[in-house]
Design a protein around this motif. Structure first.
Motif, PDB file in Angstrom:
ATOM      1  N   ASN A  25       0.848  -1.183   0.000  1.00  0.00           N
ATOM      2  CA  ASN A  25       0.000   0.000   0.000  1.00  0.00           C
ATOM      3  C   ASN A  25       0.889   1.241   0.000  1.00  0.00           C
ATOM      4  OD1 ASN A  25      -2.024   1.861   0.277  1.00  0.00           O
ATOM      5  ND2 ASN A  25      -2.448   1.398   2.435  1.00  0.00           N
ATOM      6  N   GLN A  26       1.046   1.835  -1.161  1.00  0.00           N
ATOM      7  CA  GLN A  26       1.882   3.038  -1.250  1.00  0.00           C
ATOM      8  C   GLN A  26       0.981   4.256  -1.269  1.00  0.00           C
ATOM      9  OE1 GLN A  26       3.975   1.477  -4.626  1.00  0.00           O
ATOM     10  NE2 GLN A  26       5.896   1.548  -3.507  1.00  0.00           N
ATOM     11  N   VAL A  27       1.141   5.099  -0.278  1.00  0.00           N
ATOM     12  CA  VAL A  27       0.202   6.204  -0.120  1.00  0.00           C
ATOM     13  C   VAL A  27       0.885   7.553  -0.288  1.00  0.00           C
ATOM     14  CG1 VAL A  27      -1.390   4.986   1.379  1.00  0.00           C
ATOM     15  CG2 VAL A  27       0.547   6.160   2.371  1.00  0.00           C
ATOM     16  N   PRO A  28       0.163   8.507  -0.878  1.00  0.00           N
ATOM     17  CA  PRO A  28       0.637   9.881  -0.827  1.00  0.00           C
ATOM     18  C   PRO A  28       0.351  10.427   0.571  1.00  0.00           C
ATOM     19  CG  PRO A  28      -1.476   9.776  -1.951  1.00  0.00           C
ATOM     20  CD  PRO A  28      -1.122   8.366  -1.586  1.00  0.00           C
ATOM     21  N   GLU A  29       0.932  11.539   0.932  1.00  0.00           N
ATOM     22  CA  GLU A  29       0.713  12.100   2.282  1.00  0.00           C
ATOM     23  C   GLU A  29       0.992  11.040   3.333  1.00  0.00           C
ATOM     24  OE1 GLU A  29      -0.063  15.243   3.383  1.00  0.00           O
ATOM     25  OE2 GLU A  29       0.609  15.617   1.350  1.00  0.00           O
ATOM     26  N   TYR A  30       2.149  10.420   3.215  1.00  0.00           N
ATOM     27  CA  TYR A  30       2.450   9.247   4.029  1.00  0.00           C
ATOM     28  C   TYR A  30       2.381   9.516   5.531  1.00  0.00           C
ATOM     29  CZ  TYR A  30       4.983   5.343   6.012  1.00  0.00           C
ATOM     30  OH  TYR A  30       5.336   4.267   6.763  1.00  0.00           O
ATOM     31  N   ASP A  31       3.047  10.571   5.975  1.00  0.00           N
ATOM     32  CA  ASP A  31       3.124  10.831   7.414  1.00  0.00           C
ATOM     33  C   ASP A  31       1.741  10.961   8.030  1.00  0.00           C
ATOM     34  OD1 ASP A  31       5.816  10.716   7.323  1.00  0.00           O
ATOM     35  OD2 ASP A  31       6.159  12.876   7.374  1.00  0.00           O
ATOM     36  N   THR A  32       0.890  11.712   7.329  1.00  0.00           N
ATOM     37  CA  THR A  32      -0.460  11.912   7.840  1.00  0.00           C
ATOM     38  C   THR A  32      -1.227  10.596   7.870  1.00  0.00           C
ATOM     39  OG1 THR A  32      -0.308  13.967   6.625  1.00  0.00           O
ATOM     40  CG2 THR A  32      -2.419  13.456   7.612  1.00  0.00           C
ATOM     41  N   ALA A  33      -1.109   9.823   6.794  1.00  0.00           N
ATOM     42  CA  ALA A  33      -1.836   8.562   6.697  1.00  0.00           C
ATOM     43  C   ALA A  33      -1.365   7.586   7.776  1.00  0.00           C
ATOM     44  CB  ALA A  33      -1.647   7.955   5.313  1.00  0.00           C
ATOM     45  N   LEU A  34      -0.049   7.503   7.959  1.00  0.00           N
ATOM     46  CA  LEU A  34       0.485   6.571   8.951  1.00  0.00           C
ATOM     47  C   LEU A  34       0.050   6.970  10.355  1.00  0.00           C
ATOM     48  CD1 LEU A  34       2.306   4.217   9.763  1.00  0.00           C
ATOM     49  CD2 LEU A  34       4.189   5.845   9.903  1.00  0.00           C
ATOM     50  N   GLN A  35       0.146   8.273  10.632  1.00  0.00           N
ATOM     51  CA  GLN A  35      -0.189   8.741  11.972  1.00  0.00           C
ATOM     52  C   GLN A  35      -1.645   8.447  12.303  1.00  0.00           C
ATOM     53  OE1 GLN A  35       1.722  12.501  12.734  1.00  0.00           O
ATOM     54  NE2 GLN A  35       0.325  12.912  14.415  1.00  0.00           N
ATOM     55  N   THR A  36      -2.545   8.692  11.351  1.00  0.00           N
ATOM     56  CA  THR A  36      -3.965   8.428  11.625  1.00  0.00           C
ATOM     57  C   THR A  36      -4.203   6.937  11.760  1.00  0.00           C
ATOM     58  OG1 THR A  36      -4.152   9.077   9.321  1.00  0.00           O
ATOM     59  CG2 THR A  36      -5.346  10.385  10.903  1.00  0.00           C
ATOM     60  N   ALA A  37      -3.494   6.127  10.967  1.00  0.00           N
ATOM     61  CA  ALA A  37      -3.688   4.673  11.065  1.00  0.00           C
ATOM     62  C   ALA A  37      -3.235   4.172  12.432  1.00  0.00           C
ATOM     63  CB  ALA A  37      -2.922   3.965   9.952  1.00  0.00           C
ATOM     64  N   LEU A  38      -2.111   4.682  12.905  1.00  0.00           N
ATOM     65  CA  LEU A  38      -1.602   4.264  14.217  1.00  0.00           C
ATOM     66  C   LEU A  38      -2.541   4.715  15.328  1.00  0.00           C
ATOM     67  CD1 LEU A  38       2.200   5.049  13.820  1.00  0.00           C
ATOM     68  CD2 LEU A  38       1.233   2.803  14.280  1.00  0.00           C
ATOM     69  N   ALA A  39      -2.936   5.994  15.249  1.00  0.00           N
ATOM     70  CA  ALA A  39      -3.797   6.534  16.303  1.00  0.00           C
ATOM     71  C   ALA A  39      -5.159   5.873  16.276  1.00  0.00           C
ATOM     72  CB  ALA A  39      -3.936   8.042  16.134  1.00  0.00           C
ATOM     73  N   GLY A  40      -5.611   5.494  15.087  1.00  0.00           N
ATOM     74  CA  GLY A  40      -6.927   4.876  14.962  1.00  0.00           C
ATOM     75  C   GLY A  40      -6.949   3.437  15.431  1.00  0.00           C
TER      76      GLY A  40
END
Lengths: 459, 346
Positions: free
Chosen positions: A117-132
């Motif tokens: 899963n290669q995502v743009p806006e990586y930092d934001t996506a990762l942070q929300t996934a972790l926090a979620g």
């Protein structure tokens, strides 16, 4: 009247939503994951890689199954574990190669199915996934960001469960070591080296740079190569701590003391490095990319507006793609008063503390950075293998890139302490001021020193 | 409620029907607006880092606000730097966009103008174009050898010294002061006094060249929308009022000042309010064009919210800044409402 007032209040609240949404993002799932996050809660425990966390205990695996959407798809087929590998998208060549590697891994491991899963806006996506509470099973972590993730208790320490961890270059292990724990295996790395435009050197009658150059050689060459009438500068330098810091280490300085208790940017070495770096610009021998109509140093160098640049391996494929006719070479960075130094930039494969399938995730991270995966990845010739045992084969394949690899021996990791983003921002802001002549070297350093000491004292 | 004297079945049915019709909106409004706002309010009182699950965040009371407003550290300096930049941004953009859009609206409302549709469409066009696309385009314009410098160069017969707009952190007022011979070196000592985390010298910097570049672009992209609002209001002004004024001997300027402007007052209030809210929340153009640089001179409050939450991993602080931003905008709108006076209610 009061109704109108209320209507206005509501309208303002609506407008504030845009911002509030950032804060509220990912909160919908707050209620459920409490069962499994309790494992991650006491951060002191997380720092030591206790078995308790690493082992796929019943309680840990079960509640997360509901949250991972991929789980349901896998359920009917029985025992295939679905994993998600999350990263940012790089060049096409890298994206294709990584997918091939994932395919190979899936073939070799019929009990695991990995989705890339290669995502743009990586930092934001990762942070929300972790926090979620629904993190990807394996994900990229930049060495600079590692301390923040470790402090947040988001990572599982898997360094001691890898094959032959001592084979990784020590400074790359260092980049992912914090509080004496080796957290995650480095996927690849790049070092800074000196690129030079052979045509511009020939035209100016200057000898090509060699690995035994010193600061004086660099400055003399930059001066000789500068031709203001033609808009050519000796060097392109960015107002960026991630470049200046190489000079800091070459001068024998450091950002903090060994134990991270205090900042050491007030040292004479730091002042010397800053004076030299800024001097190249204020003397007119170097320009920043924006003064050369460029977004970054590589572009200015490719356009032939600067005879030298100091960038990492990433510049190679960029120049080959964008400026195929450029006649250029690369050598090691010059030595400073205290000898040679460069920076290594690296990314690791992290496994979250709340991993749904810790064993399988570790197997994936281990394979990707093991001899087979690493050879396949580094075989692209872009970033370098992090395993010393693979360096010889790589060098035989890409002899031209030797100066980058040579840096592995004396490079410093780009990793500090949690919250160091503030130091980076402050120093960069200072450099940007200084490049336009509104700040002195001393101002740049003292502001960063002060902010850094605040950051360190809050830990 | 009027029906309080005796709730009849019919009334109750109507009330239920009303709520039912409203329920989709209320639900969406509640889930996507009210609840996130309440969450933001709660998180502003925690030390949530935005990485670990929010349930692990510690309640720390008003510590975030204290750090932002009186902390004396980098948080306070950054917040007031952002507030300073945003205020300069609003002070430049709001009057400019209001005046220009009113001017355009009056022009395209003229009876004698031909190709009205063409002009209206053209002026409105920037407002409906993706702001990301416009920002990227302007990045090229603002390069050192870009369009803007070239135009300025030919207008001044080559005397214009090209500048790299987006990399220049020098403040407008600092440049003017320097031209008058005042620099930080020879300025009186009191300018080095720190007020709210910044020195007085920093406070009076004016917008940086980079910020001004974004302000110009932002004005250009927003006047279209404002023009349409003014245009709608202008067309509501009955023609006989002007005819009567003409009979009384009023010239065009007097008509504009004595008739058009007073009648447009509620619209003016609306446009200025929209402008204030828009400028205090500017984010996307900063995100694309400068990322807050050079030297944090284009750091705006809304962008600081994003940076704090996602780059600095301090979501509690980000929420606190968002709350402060809300309070600032709300207060400004209230003050402005007071100034515009009761006519705005007309």
């Amino acid at each position: 009247m009061s109704k109108k007032w209320f209507a206005m209040l509501v309208m303002m609240l609506v407008v504030a939503l845009m911002l509030a949404a950032c804060g509220g993002g990912g909160t919908e799932t707050t209620a459920e994951p409490t069962a499994d996050t309790s494992a991650a809660e006491p951060t002191e425990e997380m720092v030591e890689p206790t078995e308790e966390v690493a082992e796929p205990t019943e309680e840990m695996a079960e509640p997360t199954e509901e949250m991972a959407p991929t789980e349901e798809a896998a359920a009917p087929s029985g025992d295939v574990v679905e994993l998600q590998l999350m990263g940012w998208s790089s060049s096409d060549a890298e994206n294709v190669r990584l997918q091939e590697m994932v395919d190979t891994f899936n073939e070799q491991n019929p009990d695991i199915h990995v989705t890339l899963n290669q995502v743009p806006e990586y930092d934001t996506a990762l942070q929300t996934a972790l926090a979620g509470g629904a993190p990807p099973d394996v994900f990229y972590i930049d060495s600079f960001k590692l301390p923040d993730f470790v402090q947040a208790g988001s990572l599982m320490a898997i360094g001691d469960q890898l094959d032959d961890p001592d084979d990784f270059y020590p400074n790359l292990r260092g980049a992912f070591t914090m509080d004496d724990t080796f957290w995650c295996p480095p996927k690849d790395f790049s070092t800074l080296a000196l690129q030079y435009n052979k045509d511009l050197f020939d035209a100016a009658g200057v000898e090509y740079p060699t690995p035994d150059w010193t600061w004086d050689d660099l400055q003399a060459a930059a001066e000789a190569l500068t031709n203001a009438d033609n808009g050519v500068y000796g060097m392109v330098l960015s107002p960026d701590m991630a470049r200046w810091i190489a000079f800091l280490y070459q001068a024998g300085g450091a950002v903090t003391d060994e134990g991270f208790t205090t900042m050491t940017l007030d040292s004479p070495e730091a002042a010397q490095a800053m004076e030299f770096y800024l001097g190249l610009v204020t003397d007119g021998y170097a320009a920043q990319p924006s003064d050369l109509d460029s977004g970054w140093a590589g572009e200015a160098f490719g356009k032939g507006q600067a005879a030298m640049a100091m960038e990492g391996n990433w510049i190679v494929s960029y120049l080959n793609d964008q400026f195929p006719d450029l006649n250029w070479g690369v050598t090691e960075l010059p030595a400073g008063p205290a000898g040679k130094a460069t920076m290594s930039f690296t990314v690791c494969y992290g496994v979250p503390a709340a991993a749904a399938h810790p064993d399988e995730s570790i197997r994936l991270a281990n394979w990707l950075t093991g001899s087979e995966g690493m050879a396949a990845w580094a075989g692209l010739g872009l970033a370098m293998p992090t395993r010393a045992s693979l360096s010889e084969g790589w060098l035989a394949q890409y002899p031209d890139l030797q100066p980058f690899l040579a840096g592995a021996e004396y490079s410093h990791p780009w990793q500090f302490r949690p919250g160091f983003q503030d130091v980076l921002d402050t120093l960069n802001a200072g450099l940007q001021q200084a490049f336009t002549g509104t700040y002195t070297a001393d101002q740049v350093l003292s502001e960063a020193q002060e902010v850094g000491n605040d950051v360190l004292s809050n830990q | 409620m009027a029906a309080a004297t005796g709730v009849k079945g019919e009334d109750r049915e109507r009330a239920i029907a009303g709520w039912l019709f409203m329920s989709p909106t209320l639900l969406i409004f509640g889930v996507f607006i009210i609840i996130p706002i309440l969450f933001a309010l709660y998180f502003s009182l925690t030390d949530w880092n935005g990485i670990s699950p929010p349930g692990e965040a510690n309640f720390i009371g008003l510590k975030n606000f204290q750090e932002l407003l009186i902390g004396g550290g980098i948080r306070q300096a950054d917040f007031f730097k952002a507030l300073k930049n945003t205020t300069y941004f609003a002070l430049g953009v709001v009057p400019a966009q209001t005046a220009l859009s009113l001017l355009l609206a009056v022009i395209v409302n003229q009876a004698w103008l031909r190709f009205k549709g063409f002009f209206r469409t053209t002026y409105y066009f920037p407002s409906i174009t993706s702001s990301i696309a416009i920002s990227l385009m302007f990045l090229f314009f603002y390069q050192k050898s870009g369009l803007i410098n070239q135009v300025l160069g030919s207008l001044t017969f080559g005397r214009w010294e090209p500048i790299a707009w987006m990399a220049d952190p020098r403040g407008l007022f600092h440049i003017i002061l320097e031209a008058l011979g005042v620099t930080i070196q020879n300025a009186p000592d009191f300018v080095k006094t720190e007020v709210l985390g910044l020195t007085i010298w920093d406070w009076i910097s004016g917008p940086s060249i980079a910020l001004m570049a974004i302000m110009i672009m932002n004005t250009w992209t927003t006047i279209g929308t404002m023009m349409v609002i003014f245009l709608a209001a202008l067309q509501n002004v009955p023609g006989f009022v002007y005819e009567a004024a003409q009979i009384d001997g009023a010239n065009a300027w007097t008509q504009f000042r004595r008739i058009t402007l007073p009648l447009l007052r509620p619209t003016l209030f609306f446009v200025v309010t929209l402008g204030l809210i828009g400028t205090y929340q500017v984010f996307d153009q900063i995100y694309v064009m400068s990322g807050g640089g050079p030297a944090k001179t284009t750091l705006t409050v809304a962008y600081l919210v994003y940076r704090s939450g996602f780059t600095n991993s301090d979501m509690g602080m980000a929420a606190a800044i968002a709350i402060l931003l809300f309070i600032i905008i709300f207060t400004l709108t209230m003050i402005q409402r007071r100034i515009t006076g009761s006519e705005a209610d007309a």
